[in-house]
Design a protein around this motif. Structure first.
Motif, PDB file in Angstrom:
ATOM      1  N   ASP A  52     -10.239  -1.124 -19.341  1.00 22.35           N
ATOM      2  CA  ASP A  52     -11.359  -2.069 -19.335  1.00 22.35           C
ATOM      3  C   ASP A  52     -11.814  -2.382 -17.918  1.00 22.35           C
ATOM      4  N   SER A  53     -10.863  -2.429 -17.013  1.00 19.64           N
ATOM      5  CA  SER A  53     -11.186  -2.718 -15.607  1.00 19.64           C
ATOM      6  C   SER A  53     -10.475  -1.696 -14.719  1.00 19.64           C
ATOM      7  N   PRO A  54     -11.020  -0.479 -14.595  1.00 22.79           N
ATOM      8  CA  PRO A  54     -10.347   0.568 -13.798  1.00 22.79           C
ATOM      9  C   PRO A  54     -10.120   0.102 -12.355  1.00 22.79           C
ATOM     10  N   THR A  55      -8.982   0.501 -11.812  1.00 25.38           N
ATOM     11  CA  THR A  55      -8.626   0.083 -10.459  1.00 25.38           C
ATOM     12  C   THR A  55      -7.878   1.202  -9.746  1.00 25.38           C
ATOM     13  N   LEU A  56      -7.968   1.172  -8.416  1.00 22.35           N
ATOM     14  CA  LEU A  56      -7.211   2.094  -7.578  1.00 22.35           C
ATOM     15  C   LEU A  56      -5.992   1.427  -6.959  1.00 22.35           C
ATOM     16  N   GLU A  57      -5.680   0.234  -7.416  1.00 26.27           N
ATOM     17  CA  GLU A  57      -4.567  -0.512  -6.866  1.00 26.27           C
ATOM     18  C   GLU A  57      -3.239   0.210  -7.052  1.00 26.27           C
ATOM     19  N   ASN A  58      -3.072   0.896  -8.187  1.00 21.63           N
ATOM     20  CA  ASN A  58      -1.818   1.622  -8.431  1.00 21.63           C
ATOM     21  C   ASN A  58      -1.605   2.728  -7.407  1.00 21.63           C
ATOM     22  N   PHE A  59      -2.675   3.414  -7.015  1.00 25.15           N
ATOM     23  CA  PHE A  59      -2.565   4.478  -6.015  1.00 25.15           C
ATOM     24  C   PHE A  59      -2.215   3.885  -4.651  1.00 25.15           C
ATOM     25  N   ARG A  60      -2.877   2.769  -4.296  1.00 24.33           N
ATOM     26  CA  ARG A  60      -2.570   2.140  -3.015  1.00 24.33           C
ATOM     27  C   ARG A  60      -1.122   1.676  -2.984  1.00 24.33           C
ATOM     28  N   GLN A  61      -0.672   1.080  -4.075  1.00 22.19           N
ATOM     29  CA  GLN A  61       0.701   0.595  -4.140  1.00 22.19           C
ATOM     30  C   GLN A  61       1.704   1.743  -4.099  1.00 22.19           C
ATOM     31  N   ALA A  62       1.351   2.862  -4.736  1.00 26.17           N
ATOM     32  CA  ALA A  62       2.258   4.019  -4.727  1.00 26.17           C
ATOM     33  C   ALA A  62       2.458   4.553  -3.314  1.00 26.17           C
ATOM     34  N   PHE A  63       1.373   4.647  -2.545  1.00 27.52           N
ATOM     35  CA  PHE A  63       1.491   5.141  -1.174  1.00 27.52           C
ATOM     36  C   PHE A  63       2.193   4.126  -0.281  1.00 27.52           C
ATOM     37  N   ASP A  64       2.044   2.856  -0.576  1.00 29.56           N
ATOM     38  CA  ASP A  64       2.717   1.833   0.235  1.00 29.56           C
ATOM     39  C   ASP A  64       4.212   1.806  -0.038  1.00 29.56           C
TER      40      ASP A  64
END
Length: 279
Positions: A52-64
């Motif tokens: 419902d609300s796509p985000t790139l936060e998971n990718f940023r968190q994975a790299f961090d």
């Protein structure tokens, strides 16, 4: 009458193929959906296909959280090296096994097939001891050698079939022109084997890229670990997965294999047609 009976049969075949494609695509599509979902949607009791609300936060968190780029570089180095070495070794061996019809060649082919049935656990202890004596534990070069040995039997089995498909008359004609065995292999046989060599190299690459068990046991330093091992770091101490970053990292880990297959697939088909015209 035959036309009427063939149409339902063809429709059934297409339906079965569609079901198989859906079965194969479901995990990957769900992985992509999970990678773009925010945390509240990941814990929802009513999951949806499309976030419902796509985000790139998971990718940023994975790299961090984890050194994904360094791990991907290690995986790429190991997989490319293992694929190249396996193909270079397997090509002349496959040529000899295909052209020398003897009991030894038959026994070698049988052993190649049987060796694929050995489980990883059966060989890991003696393999670890051998690599320890050679000072190759916690070494990317040692892992490359393991992958070469492990993929070599199947690479041989694949290339033997391709070599046997090359007409021996072409090699006899080259011999009449004065070419030796090595020159015949390099100038005549190998160009016709290009589709098989590419397919074999792709198999060896994907096998090494996705392999987890040997990398987990043989690599101890965090800076040398490959991507499949790094993915396990997204699991907590109690086995609870950090689902969003894990899905994002796993999605990124699948991209190289898909990209290589998409790029090489057309060349494999084109090489096969070219080889057929030459033969």
């Amino acid at each position: 009458m035959s036309l009427r009976t063939s149409r339902p049969a063809r429709a059934g075949q297409y339906f079965a193929l569609l079901c198989y494609l859906v079965f194969l695509a479901f995990p990957f599509l769900w992985l992509i959906s999970t990678a773009f979902k925010p945390a509240p949607e990941l814990g929802s009791l009513h999951p949806t296909w499309i976030p419902d609300s796509p985000t790139l936060e998971n990718f940023r968190q994975a790299f961090d959280e984890q050194p994904l780029l360094r791990a991907a570089g290690n995986s790429l180095t190991v997989a490319l090296s293992a694929a190249l070495i396996a193909v270079v070794i397997a090509t002349p061996m496959a040529y000899v096994m295909a052209r020398q019809r003897s009991r030894l060649a038959t026994a070698a082919t049988g052993w190649v097939v049987v060796s694929q049935a050995f489980p990883f656990v059966l060989v890991i202890i003696p393999l670890f001891l051998v690599l320890k004596n050679l000072h190759l534990i916690n070494s990317l070069f040692g892992l490359i050698m393991v992958y070469v040995v492990w993929s070599l039997p199947f690479a041989l089995w694949m290339l033997v079939g391709y070599v046997r498909a090359v007409p021996a008359e072409l090699e006899e004609a080259a011999a009449v022109d004065g070419a030796g065995r090595l020159r015949t292999l390099v100038s005549v046989t190998v160009p016709l084997l290009a589709p098989g060599i590419v397919a074999t190299a792709m198999f060896a690459f994907i096998t090494a890229w996705n392999e987890f068990f040997f990398a987990l046991v043989l690599l101890k330093s965090p800076e040398k670990q490959t991507l499949p091992v790094i993915l396990t770091h997204f699991l907590g101490a109690e086995g609870v997965a950090d689902l969003g970053p894990l899905a994002a990292a796993a999605f990124l880990a699948t991209i190289p294999s898909l990209a290589i297959f998409a790029i090489i697939q057309r060349r494999i088909t084109g090489g096969m047609l070219a080889g057929a015209v030459k033969t």
